[in-house]
Design an enzyme around this catalytic site. Structure first.
Site, PDB file in Angstrom:
ATOM      1  N   GLU A  52      48.875  35.284  39.779  1.00 42.11           N
ATOM      2  CA  GLU A  52      48.056  36.000  40.916  1.00 42.11           C
ATOM      3  C   GLU A  52      48.273  34.753  42.172  1.00 42.11           C
ATOM      4  O   GLU A  52      47.754  33.852  41.989  1.00 42.11           O
ATOM      5  CB  GLU A  52      46.796  36.434  40.820  1.00 42.11           C
ATOM      6  CG  GLU A  52      46.684  37.760  40.065  1.00 42.11           C
ATOM      7  CD  GLU A  52      45.265  38.302  39.993  1.00 42.11           C
ATOM      8  OE1 GLU A  52      44.712  38.167  41.233  1.00 42.11           O
ATOM      9  OE2 GLU A  52      45.034  38.826  38.926  1.00 42.11           O
ATOM     10  N   GLU A  76      41.111  36.936  34.361  1.00 47.25           N
ATOM     11  CA  GLU A  76      39.914  36.168  34.835  1.00 47.25           C
ATOM     12  C   GLU A  76      38.816  36.233  34.197  1.00 47.25           C
ATOM     13  O   GLU A  76      37.440  36.570  34.514  1.00 47.25           O
ATOM     14  CB  GLU A  76      39.895  36.550  36.230  1.00 47.25           C
ATOM     15  CG  GLU A  76      40.937  36.125  37.277  1.00 47.25           C
ATOM     16  CD  GLU A  76      40.939  36.510  38.659  1.00 47.25           C
ATOM     17  OE1 GLU A  76      39.864  37.055  39.125  1.00 47.25           O
ATOM     18  OE2 GLU A  76      41.855  36.133  39.449  1.00 47.25           O
TER      19      GLU A  76
HETATM   20  O1  AHR Z   1      44.470  40.954  43.230  1.00 47.99           O
HETATM   21  C1  AHR Z   1      42.982  41.170  43.487  1.00 47.99           C
HETATM   22  C2  AHR Z   1      42.215  40.605  42.624  1.00 47.99           C
HETATM   23  O2  AHR Z   1      41.862  39.056  42.581  1.00 47.99           O
HETATM   24  C3  AHR Z   1      42.382  40.921  41.130  1.00 47.99           C
HETATM   25  O3  AHR Z   1      41.863  42.175  40.662  1.00 47.99           O
HETATM   26  C4  AHR Z   1      41.823  39.732  40.490  1.00 47.99           C
HETATM   27  O4  AHR Z   1      42.542  39.363  39.014  1.00 47.99           O
HETATM   28  C5  AHR Z   1      41.595  38.766  41.489  1.00 47.99           C
HETATM   29  O5  AHR Z   1      40.401  38.348  41.554  1.00 47.99           O
END
Ligand code: AHR
Length: 500
Positions: free
Chosen positions: A290, A171
């Site tokens: 994610e 990110e």
């Molecule tokens: O999964 C939790 C967080 O969400 C992770 O650390 C990050 O990559 C995202 O913003």
């Protein structure tokens, strides 16, 4: 009663699903590692300190790949502190936590082997760069008589770990990230890191950081700019997205699964635009590394982190999932299957204790959250060839979405096992829907199992002693001349398995 009719035909193939579509994620965050997968002294701990109760549930989920060690955590992670005999405690700036580094790369590799899963390793491109990425790759994958390969051997690991999947940061478009970068800065860094890593080990696959969500102001220009730099060196671009019902509007929550379709479609277009610009023959793959529901604990976690001193393994992001979250995860899984031609990998974020399907009690057992089941069923029965489902049926509108199909479905044909599985959700929260599936091209197939998560209480939860939300066998269906029919209850997750 509204009716939806689908056609599932063996000629309408979409893609061979990469099993890594059913991956997950372990971050050094909260109690994911400590008390989650690793707890020496716990009643169920094995000789390495791994919790066997957690391992059993991870195996039930059938997770083929696990991303590690972050997440936001990775952007200030010094891997050298987590290997060898002397471990250095560090301050994790992402989650305001004290990281003892008792558990590191070697321990994770051992755990992954026991969990029968592959590692997707994330690199720190926040506070570090090309050199450190190369050092870590040499430590993990090289068999040469070189400094970092020797260091690995001196730590007791003769054979390389041979990690194939590497995320080029996490990110990096997010202002919350330690070492946040502009698209131009990240694109150049990712390209140079990727190029050098492939000089060292051409067998690896690299994932470039896409946008943190589809609602970032920089989306999708981020994708265009970064891929313009690193397109030739990387294999995937990442997508991240979380969904929530903080407005307490369940119908719109379910409809928001369609936002995942739009996000994937736009990233695909951005990739193909850069491909055209570069006259490239390579088609970029997508790694949705994610995704999940995440909203229950956000406000209290932020408050907690602002007030509390530096602690080891605090209770953070421990969303207690309810009935409707399970249905929503089912919808997101259906979406991923329906895009499996381009989305080749995906990671449910996360796996244990932190926005997770598996929870552990510090002094008690590991247990299954409501979202455990749709994921497990998709991971077990959603392997093989994804089929284009032709669907005709009712639609409805919600507060923020239009043309929302009542039923959202996907179908997967497992040729080896001679099985076809339909995954379907009725997104109406009050109306049942008649569902018909034309299966005539699958001659000789019959229903071998039909299970559903159905209920009236959207807020029902599981806990260590009660599994209130789980799939139950359904018997009210008919199969007549290759046509399957049933009535799908409102807000239900349905898994219909056909076999010979
Ligand atoms: O999964 C939790 C967080 O969400 C992770 O650390 C990050 O990559 C995202 O913003």
């Amino acid at each position: 009663m509204e009716k939806t009719k689908i056609v599932v035909d063996k000629e309408f193939t979409l893609a061979e699903i990469d099993k890594r579509l059913y991956g997950s994620f372990i971050e050094h965050l909260g109690r994911a590692v400590y008390e989650g997968i690793y707890q020496p002294g716990h009643a169920s701990a094995d000789e390495d300190g791994f919790r066997k109760d957690t391992l059993e549930l991870v195996k039930e989920l059938n997770v083929p790949v696990v991303r590690y060690p972050g997440g936001n955590y990775v952007s200030n992670f010094y891997w050298e502190d987590s290997v060898g005999p002397v471990r250095k405690p560090r301050l994790d700036l992402a989650w305001r936590t004290l990281e003892p580094n008792d558990f590191g790369l070697g321990e994770f590799a051992k755990w992954a082997k026991k969990a029968d899963t592959e590692i997707m390793m994330a690199l720190n491109l926040g506070t570090r760069g090309v050199t450190d990425a190369l050092n870590l790759l040499e430590y993990c994958n090289l068999d040469a008589d070189s400094y970092y390969a020797d260091m690995r051997r001196s730590h007791g690991r003769k054979e390389p770990y041979d990690i194939k999947l590497w995320c080029l940061g996490n990110e990096m478009d997010g202002p919350w990230q330690v070492g946040h970068k502009t698209a131009e800065e990240y694109g150049r860094l990712a390209a140079e890191t990727a190029k050098a890593m492939k000089f060292m080990d051409p067998s690896i696959e690299l994932i470039s950081c896409g946008s943190s969500t589809g609602t970032m102001d920089t989306f999708p220009m981020w994708e265009e700019t970064t891929l313009t730099e690193d397109y030739d060196y990387v294999d995937y671009i990442s997508l991240h997205s979380y969904y929530g019902n903080s407005a307490n509007d369940t119908e719109d929550f379910f409809a928001s699964a369609d936002d995942m379709d739009s996000f994937i479609n736009t990233v695909t277009c951005a990739c193909d635009f850069v491909k055209a610009k570069k006259r490239s023959k390579k088609t970029m793959k997508l790694s949705f590394d994610e995704w999940n529901v995440w909203f229950h604990q956000i406000a209290s976690d932020e408050d907690d982190m602002a007030k509390k001193p530096w602690r080891k393994a605090p209770h953070l992001l421990e969303d207690h999932y309810d009935y409707e979250d399970a249905i929503m995860d089912g919808l997101l899984l259906i979406t991923l299957i329906n895009h499996s031609d381009r989305v080749r990998m995906a990671c449910l974020a996360q796996l244990v204790n932190v926005i997770a399907p598996i929870m552990t009690e510090t002094d008690g057992k590991a247990w299954r959250q409501t979202i455990f089941y749709p994921f497990m069923q998709a991971s077990c029965y959603g392997r093989g060839t994804a089929l284009h489902v032709v669907s005709h049926g009712g639609t409805h509108s919600t507060s923020k979405h239009e043309n929302v199909t009542d039923i959202k479905s996907a179908a997967v044909w497992n040729k080896e096992k001679d099985e076809v599985t339909i995954f379907a959700v009725n997104r109406h929260i009050k109306e049942a829907v008649t569902f018909e599936a034309d299966m005539r091209s699958f001659e000789g197939y019959r229903v071998i199992e039909y299970t559903a998560i159905e209920g009236n209480d959207m807020l029902a939860v599981n806990d260590a002693d009660n599994e209130r939300v789980k799939p139950c066998e359904k018997t009210d269906w008919k199969m007549d001349g290759g046509i399957f029919s049933t009535v799908m209850k409102p807000a239900s997750w349905n898994v219909i398995r056909f076999g010979k």
